[in-house]
Design a protein around this motif. Structure first.
Motif, short mmCIF file in Angstrom:
data_model
loop_
_atom_site.label_atom_id
_atom_site.label_comp_id
_atom_site.label_asym_id
_atom_site.label_seq_id
_atom_site.Cartn_x
_atom_site.Cartn_y
_atom_site.Cartn_z
N ALA A 19 0.81 -1.22 0.00
CA ALA A 19 0.00 0.00 0.00
C ALA A 19 0.84 1.26 0.00
O ALA A 19 0.37 2.33 -0.40
CB ALA A 19 -0.94 -0.01 1.21
N GLY A 20 2.07 1.19 0.46
CA GLY A 20 2.90 2.38 0.53
C GLY A 20 2.61 3.20 1.77
O GLY A 20 1.64 2.95 2.50
N LEU A 21 3.45 4.17 2.04
CA LEU A 21 3.28 5.04 3.20
C LEU A 21 2.26 6.12 2.88
O LEU A 21 2.24 6.69 1.80
CB LEU A 21 4.62 5.67 3.59
CG LEU A 21 5.69 4.69 4.07
CD1 LEU A 21 7.00 5.42 4.28
CD2 LEU A 21 5.26 3.98 5.35
N ARG A 28 0.31 6.70 -9.86
CA ARG A 28 -0.48 5.51 -10.16
C ARG A 28 -1.78 5.54 -9.36
O ARG A 28 -1.84 6.13 -8.28
CB ARG A 28 0.33 4.25 -9.80
CG ARG A 28 1.58 4.05 -10.66
CD ARG A 28 2.32 2.79 -10.24
NE ARG A 28 2.76 2.89 -8.84
CZ ARG A 28 3.35 1.88 -8.17
NH1 ARG A 28 3.53 0.72 -8.79
NH2 ARG A 28 3.73 2.05 -6.93
N PRO A 29 -2.83 4.91 -9.87
CA PRO A 29 -4.10 4.86 -9.12
C PRO A 29 -3.88 4.18 -7.78
O PRO A 29 -3.12 3.21 -7.67
CB PRO A 29 -5.02 4.04 -10.03
CG PRO A 29 -4.41 4.16 -11.39
CD PRO A 29 -2.93 4.28 -11.18
N PRO A 30 -4.53 4.65 -6.73
CA PRO A 30 -4.34 4.05 -5.41
C PRO A 30 -4.94 2.65 -5.35
O PRO A 30 -5.86 2.30 -6.09
CB PRO A 30 -5.09 5.00 -4.48
CG PRO A 30 -6.13 5.63 -5.35
CD PRO A 30 -5.50 5.76 -6.70
N ILE A 31 -4.39 1.83 -4.48
CA ILE A 31 -4.91 0.49 -4.25
C ILE A 31 -6.07 0.59 -3.27
O ILE A 31 -5.94 1.14 -2.18
CB ILE A 31 -3.82 -0.43 -3.70
CG1 ILE A 31 -2.68 -0.57 -4.72
CG2 ILE A 31 -4.39 -1.81 -3.36
CD1 ILE A 31 -1.52 -1.38 -4.21
N GLU A 32 -7.21 0.09 -3.66
CA GLU A 32 -8.40 0.16 -2.81
C GLU A 32 -8.63 -1.21 -2.19
O GLU A 32 -9.10 -2.15 -2.84
CB GLU A 32 -9.61 0.59 -3.63
CG GLU A 32 -9.47 1.99 -4.23
CD GLU A 32 -10.64 2.35 -5.10
OE1 GLU A 32 -10.84 3.55 -5.35
OE2 GLU A 32 -11.36 1.43 -5.55
N LEU A 33 -8.31 -1.30 -0.91
CA LEU A 33 -8.55 -2.56 -0.22
C LEU A 33 -10.03 -2.76 0.06
O LEU A 33 -10.53 -3.89 0.03
CB LEU A 33 -7.76 -2.58 1.09
CG LEU A 33 -6.23 -2.46 0.96
CD1 LEU A 33 -5.58 -2.48 2.33
CD2 LEU A 33 -5.68 -3.59 0.10
#
Length: 221
Positions: A19-21, A28-33
């Motif tokens: 997910a990154g800090l 890049r598009p964010p990761i949506e958990l």
């Protein structure tokens, strides 16, 4: 215990690595958990839809639908226009201050004028409006004594000729230095305040001809 701590540390490193800090810059598009309802199937107003035979996404209220909200009650009586009760969700001059189907303000309040409405308007005016606009609506409220100047007088020709619907819109959304009172003053009370403001204007700009004939002689003295 140490295996648990090691596993816990590896889990944290794995989440951070994927997910990154938080706050880091990325193109890049964010990761949506947990996307929740962000990606729900929906239609925009006034757009076509293949689901309905007429291909209209916006639908009319089904016949026989019972509204969740109650109609307006003003002055102890249910508000009706053309014999029908008015509900908060409707596109009505009561809710918008505009003539239905246009962008024109209603010139006169759609709410019937009663003594109860004026009494309510006076009470709400004294609470919300009088500190700035003054007891008689001349813009000389208590705030003027503390350096807050420039409050308009309701007795200026501009406000005398202003449509009731435009005053309703100003109360709702605010204008210039005046903030919006829509969240604090109900729709019914906004029309009550407008009725009382018109009463203040009449009281300050009345002429001898406005006095009933039997009282004119006494009035002149």
């Amino acid at each position: 215990m140490r295996y648990f701590l090691l596993l816990f540390l590896l889990t944290i490193l794995g989440v951070v690595g994927i997910a990154g800090l938080r706050g880091s810059i990325s193109h890049r598009p964010p990761i949506e958990l947990f996307p929740d309802m962000v990606r729900q199937n929906k239609v925009r107003p006034q757009t076509p839809s293949e689901f309905f035979p007429d291909e209209h996404a916006s639908r009319l209220i089904p016949v026989g639908t019972i509204p969740r909200s109650l109609p307006y009650v003003i002055g102890g009586a249910e508000l009706k226009i053309d014999g029908k009760p008015v509900y908060p969700y409707e596109d009505s001059p009561v809710n918008t201050g505009m003539i239905v189907g246009t962008t024109n303000w209603v010139p006169i309040s759609p709410v019937p004028l009663t003594r109860q409405l004026l009494d309510r308007g006076q009470q709400r005016y004294q609470i919300n409006c009088m500190p700035c606009h003054g007891p008689v609506g001349d813009g000389k409220g208590i705030t003027s004594k503390y350096g807050l100047t420039g409050m308009p007088s309701f007795h200026d020709e501009k406000f005398i000729k202003m449509a009731d619907g435009e005053i309703f819109n100003t109360i709702t959304h605010g204008k210039n230095l005046m903030g919006p009172y829509g969240p604090n003053v109900t729709i019914e009370d906004r029309w009550a305040v407008i009725a009382y403001v018109r009463t203040l204007q009449r009281s300050q700009l009345a002429t001898v001809e406005d006095v009933p004939e039997p009282y004119r002689a006494t009035f002149k003295k």
